[in-house]
Motif scaffolding. Structure first.
Motif, PDB file in Angstrom:
ATOM      1  N   GLU A 198       0.844  -1.196   0.000  1.00 57.52           N
ATOM      2  CA  GLU A 198       0.000   0.000   0.000  1.00 57.52           C
ATOM      3  C   GLU A 198       0.874   1.238   0.000  1.00 57.52           C
ATOM      4  OE1 GLU A 198      -2.526  -0.325   3.425  1.00 57.52           O
ATOM      5  OE2 GLU A 198      -3.505  -2.120   2.657  1.00 57.52           O
ATOM      6  N   VAL A 199       0.448   2.263  -0.719  1.00 59.66           N
ATOM      7  CA  VAL A 199       1.219   3.517  -0.758  1.00 59.66           C
ATOM      8  C   VAL A 199       1.443   4.032   0.663  1.00 59.66           C
ATOM      9  CG1 VAL A 199       1.253   5.897  -1.584  1.00 59.66           C
ATOM     10  CG2 VAL A 199       0.306   4.103  -3.038  1.00 59.66           C
ATOM     11  N   MET A 200       0.412   3.917   1.497  1.00 58.69           N
ATOM     12  CA  MET A 200       0.498   4.461   2.857  1.00 58.69           C
ATOM     13  C   MET A 200       1.018   3.439   3.873  1.00 58.69           C
ATOM     14  SD  MET A 200      -0.371   7.469   2.292  1.00 58.69           S
ATOM     15  CE  MET A 200      -0.582   8.186   3.913  1.00 58.69           C
TER      16      MET A 200
ATOM     17  N   ARG B 197       4.067   0.869   5.667  1.00 59.46           N
ATOM     18  CA  ARG B 197       5.365   1.151   6.292  1.00 59.46           C
ATOM     19  C   ARG B 197       6.424   1.299   5.219  1.00 59.46           C
ATOM     20  NH1 ARG B 197       8.320  -2.380   9.524  1.00 59.46           N
ATOM     21  NH2 ARG B 197       7.405  -4.251   8.579  1.00 59.46           N
TER      22      ARG B 197
ATOM     23  N   SER C 102      -6.945  -5.317   3.847  1.00 60.80           N
ATOM     24  CA  SER C 102      -5.815  -4.578   4.422  1.00 60.80           C
ATOM     25  C   SER C 102      -5.754  -4.784   5.933  1.00 60.80           C
ATOM     26  CB  SER C 102      -5.965  -3.089   4.089  1.00 60.80           C
ATOM     27  OG  SER C 102      -5.034  -2.334   4.801  1.00 60.80           O
TER      28      SER C 102
ATOM     29  N   ARG D 299       1.651  -4.138   6.435  1.00 57.45           N
ATOM     30  CA  ARG D 299       1.332  -3.281   5.286  1.00 57.45           C
ATOM     31  C   ARG D 299       2.602  -2.509   4.938  1.00 57.45           C
ATOM     32  NH1 ARG D 299      -2.914  -4.478   8.071  1.00 57.45           N
ATOM     33  NH2 ARG D 299      -1.775  -3.682   9.850  1.00 57.45           N
TER      34      ARG D 299
ATOM     35  N   SER E  29       4.955  -0.118   2.102  1.00 59.46           N
ATOM     36  CA  SER E  29       4.947   0.798   0.960  1.00 59.46           C
ATOM     37  C   SER E  29       6.223   0.599   0.152  1.00 59.46           C
ATOM     38  CB  SER E  29       4.885   2.241   1.468  1.00 59.46           C
ATOM     39  OG  SER E  29       5.001   3.139   0.386  1.00 59.46           O
TER      40      SER E  29
ATOM     41  N   THR F 261       6.419   6.645  -1.769  1.00 57.25           N
ATOM     42  CA  THR F 261       5.289   7.542  -1.513  1.00 57.25           C
ATOM     43  C   THR F 261       4.565   7.874  -2.823  1.00 57.25           C
ATOM     44  OG1 THR F 261       6.839   9.367  -1.592  1.00 57.25           O
ATOM     45  CG2 THR F 261       6.191   8.599   0.593  1.00 57.25           C
TER      46      THR F 261
ATOM     47  N   THR G 118       2.412   6.787  -6.145  1.00 56.20           N
ATOM     48  CA  THR G 118       1.465   5.721  -6.486  1.00 56.20           C
ATOM     49  C   THR G 118       1.819   5.162  -7.864  1.00 56.20           C
ATOM     50  OG1 THR G 118      -0.290   6.800  -5.238  1.00 56.20           O
ATOM     51  CG2 THR G 118      -0.974   5.185  -6.881  1.00 56.20           C
TER      52      THR G 118
END
Ligand SMILES: C[S@@+](CC[C@H](N)C(=O)[O-])C[C@H]1O[C@@H](n2cnc3c(N)ncnc32)[C@H](O)[C@@H]1O
Length: 145
Positions: free
Chosen positions: A63-65, A67, A104, A110, A112, A115, A117
């Motif tokens: 996920e972009v957001m 860790r 999620s 999770r 990253s 930052t 996308t």
């Protein structure tokens, strides 16, 4: 330890497919690595599909957001995840609408990749390259360019 990449969407583009297969082949020199492509589907169906395909494994949602880690920390994270349970580590990549929130929340971790996308197919390529890089880091071997 075994790695499974569970990703929404099919990679049909030949150069991208070839690049993915190259890195998957490199990872498989170190350990088994499967790639599972899920049909793009409404969120409720994706929740089911992700759960079915990752049953019994340690799951890491991309996920972009998530860790943010550098590559050595990413390598150690894979190693730790692989020492849990049955030793199967599943990486989850969503489609255009991302990973369903329920999937999620259920994931063990999770992470990253940036930052920025990425389109999901490109995120899959970056992930598999980083898994290969992680294998070389864990073994103390040179990265083959
Ligand atoms: C186009 S992105 C989804 C964008 C969606 N709006 C969201 O916020 O999740 C498709 C998938 O690629 C992966 N992805 C894209 N960029 C990423 C990044 N920087 N780090 C980790 N995963 C990324 C994620 O799994 C995401 O679900």
């Amino acid at each position: 330890m075994r790695i499974v990449v569970v990703a929404v969407g099919r990679v049909k583009d030949k150069p991208l497919r070839a690049a993915l297969d190259d890195y998957l082949g490199r990872v498989r020199r170190y350990m088994p690595c499967d790639e599972i492509e899920l049909e793009d589907a409404p969120p409720a169906r994706l929740v089911e599909l992700f759960a079915k395909k990752t049953d019994g494994s340690t799951t890491i949602a991309l996920e972009v957001m998530g860790r943010a880690l550098d590559s050595p920390s990413f390598a150690r994270t894979i190693e730790r995840a692989g020492s849990r349970g049955k030793g199967v580590v599943s990486f989850l990549i969503g489609g255009a609408d991302g990973i369903p929130p329920e999937t999620s929340r259920a994931a063990h971790d999770r992470l990253s990749l940036s930052t920025l996308t990425f389109p999901h197919r490109l995120a899959r390529l970056v992930l598999v390259e980083q898994i290969y890089r992680a294998m070389t880091i864990l073994r103390g071997e040179p990265y083959a360019h």
